[in-house]
Design a protein around this motif. Sequence first.
Motif, mmCIF file in Angstrom:
data_model
loop_
_atom_site.group_PDB
_atom_site.id
_atom_site.type_symbol
_atom_site.label_atom_id
_atom_site.label_comp_id
_atom_site.label_asym_id
_atom_site.label_seq_id
_atom_site.Cartn_x
_atom_site.Cartn_y
_atom_site.Cartn_z
ATOM 1 N N SER A 111 -24.123 -2.933 -29.065
ATOM 2 C CA SER A 111 -22.989 -2.009 -28.937
ATOM 3 C C SER A 111 -22.149 -2.257 -27.694
ATOM 4 C CB SER A 111 -23.487 -0.560 -28.923
ATOM 5 O OG SER A 111 -24.230 -0.286 -30.075
ATOM 6 N N ARG A 112 -22.787 -2.295 -26.534
ATOM 7 C CA ARG A 112 -22.042 -2.474 -25.280
ATOM 8 C C ARG A 112 -21.354 -3.836 -25.247
ATOM 9 N NH1 ARG A 112 -21.602 -0.113 -20.556
ATOM 10 N NH2 ARG A 112 -23.177 1.432 -21.091
ATOM 11 N N ALA A 113 -22.036 -4.869 -25.689
ATOM 12 C CA ALA A 113 -21.454 -6.205 -25.672
ATOM 13 C C ALA A 113 -20.238 -6.280 -26.595
ATOM 14 C CB ALA A 113 -22.504 -7.230 -26.091
ATOM 15 N N LEU A 114 -20.335 -5.652 -27.770
ATOM 16 C CA LEU A 114 -19.205 -5.661 -28.694
ATOM 17 C C LEU A 114 -18.043 -4.827 -28.154
ATOM 18 C CD1 LEU A 114 -21.180 -5.332 -32.036
ATOM 19 C CD2 LEU A 114 -19.993 -7.363 -31.187
ATOM 20 N N ALA A 115 -18.345 -3.725 -27.495
ATOM 21 C CA ALA A 115 -17.299 -2.855 -26.943
ATOM 22 C C ALA A 115 -16.543 -3.524 -25.811
ATOM 23 C CB ALA A 115 -17.908 -1.550 -26.453
ATOM 24 N N THR A 116 -17.266 -4.318 -25.020
ATOM 25 C CA THR A 116 -16.657 -4.944 -23.849
ATOM 26 C C THR A 116 -16.301 -6.413 -24.094
ATOM 27 O OG1 THR A 116 -18.841 -5.510 -22.966
ATOM 28 C CG2 THR A 116 -17.873 -3.409 -22.260
ATOM 29 N N PHE A 117 -16.521 -6.882 -25.323
ATOM 30 C CA PHE A 117 -16.250 -8.268 -25.690
ATOM 31 C C PHE A 117 -16.944 -9.233 -24.739
ATOM 32 C CE2 PHE A 117 -12.631 -5.762 -27.174
ATOM 33 C CZ PHE A 117 -12.674 -6.055 -28.526
ATOM 34 N N SER A 118 -18.215 -8.965 -24.487
ATOM 35 C CA SER A 118 -18.992 -9.784 -23.567
ATOM 36 C C SER A 118 -20.156 -10.435 -24.301
ATOM 37 C CB SER A 118 -19.531 -8.913 -22.425
ATOM 38 O OG SER A 118 -20.418 -9.658 -21.633
ATOM 39 N N LEU A 119 -20.351 -11.709 -24.057
ATOM 40 C CA LEU A 119 -21.480 -12.423 -24.656
ATOM 41 C C LEU A 119 -22.563 -12.721 -23.630
ATOM 42 C CD1 LEU A 119 -19.651 -14.975 -26.981
ATOM 43 C CD2 LEU A 119 -20.864 -12.899 -27.628
ATOM 44 N N LEU A 176 -18.524 4.176 -21.285
ATOM 45 C CA LEU A 176 -17.446 3.438 -21.942
ATOM 46 C C LEU A 176 -16.229 4.338 -22.123
ATOM 47 C CD1 LEU A 176 -19.371 1.473 -24.722
ATOM 48 C CD2 LEU A 176 -18.723 0.695 -22.438
ATOM 49 N N ASN A 177 -15.047 3.750 -22.043
ATOM 50 C CA ASN A 177 -13.835 4.540 -22.240
ATOM 51 C C ASN A 177 -13.569 4.718 -23.744
ATOM 52 O OD1 ASN A 177 -12.335 2.274 -23.223
ATOM 53 N ND2 ASN A 177 -11.895 1.648 -21.115
ATOM 54 N N SER A 178 -12.569 5.508 -24.080
ATOM 55 C CA SER A 178 -12.319 5.836 -25.495
ATOM 56 C C SER A 178 -11.940 4.601 -26.311
ATOM 57 C CB SER A 178 -11.246 6.905 -25.613
ATOM 58 O OG SER A 178 -10.023 6.444 -25.099
ATOM 59 N N MET A 179 -11.216 3.680 -25.717
ATOM 60 C CA MET A 179 -10.838 2.470 -26.433
ATOM 61 C C MET A 179 -12.070 1.615 -26.749
ATOM 62 S SD MET A 179 -7.624 0.017 -25.650
ATOM 63 C CE MET A 179 -8.239 -1.100 -24.423
#
Length: 194
Positions: free
Chosen positions: A116-124, A139-142
Amino acid sequence: MADSGNSEAGSGFLSKFLSELFGSPLNLALVGVCSFLVYKIWSSRRKHDPPTPREPELPPLKKQDFTHEQLREYDGKAKDGRILIAVNCKVFDVTRGKRFYGPGGPYGIFAGRDASRALATFSLGEEALRDDYDDLSDLNSMQMDSVREWEMQFTEKYVYIGKLLKPGELPTEYTDTEDEVNEDSKDKKEKKTD
């Protein structure tokens, strides 16, 4: 003006080349022979390539909830190679997407984890993955909208297996009849869209 001159010169060259190529019966015959030989070489290589064997499909996983420790067992490296990923506290069987989520795949880092966090922040990176419960409250709303969008995409593409449990949360008791009812409603939806 110079550009139009170059354009005319280029199209003039092309038309002259094509007229020379197709203007003579000998040239046409040579083009035909070359095309035939290229086709024969290409088709013989395709015949000799061994067909890639399809991996047998795994039987559906029984619906169940997972702790983080249990989820980690489904990273694609175990004997059966099954891969599960959690998104927004929902666990999905992504084994079908093994080339993406399996060991060595571009998203293999998500296998057996809450992505979830990785997908939300576009981090691999590993820093975006947690080994314990992550409430995503920072996490922010976006970013949360992004998590929900990913959840919808996974719901449409992969099989929902169960929930990712919060600390102290008890697993839901799923029944076989509940799975059959869910399968029947899924089949009906697919028939409606066809």
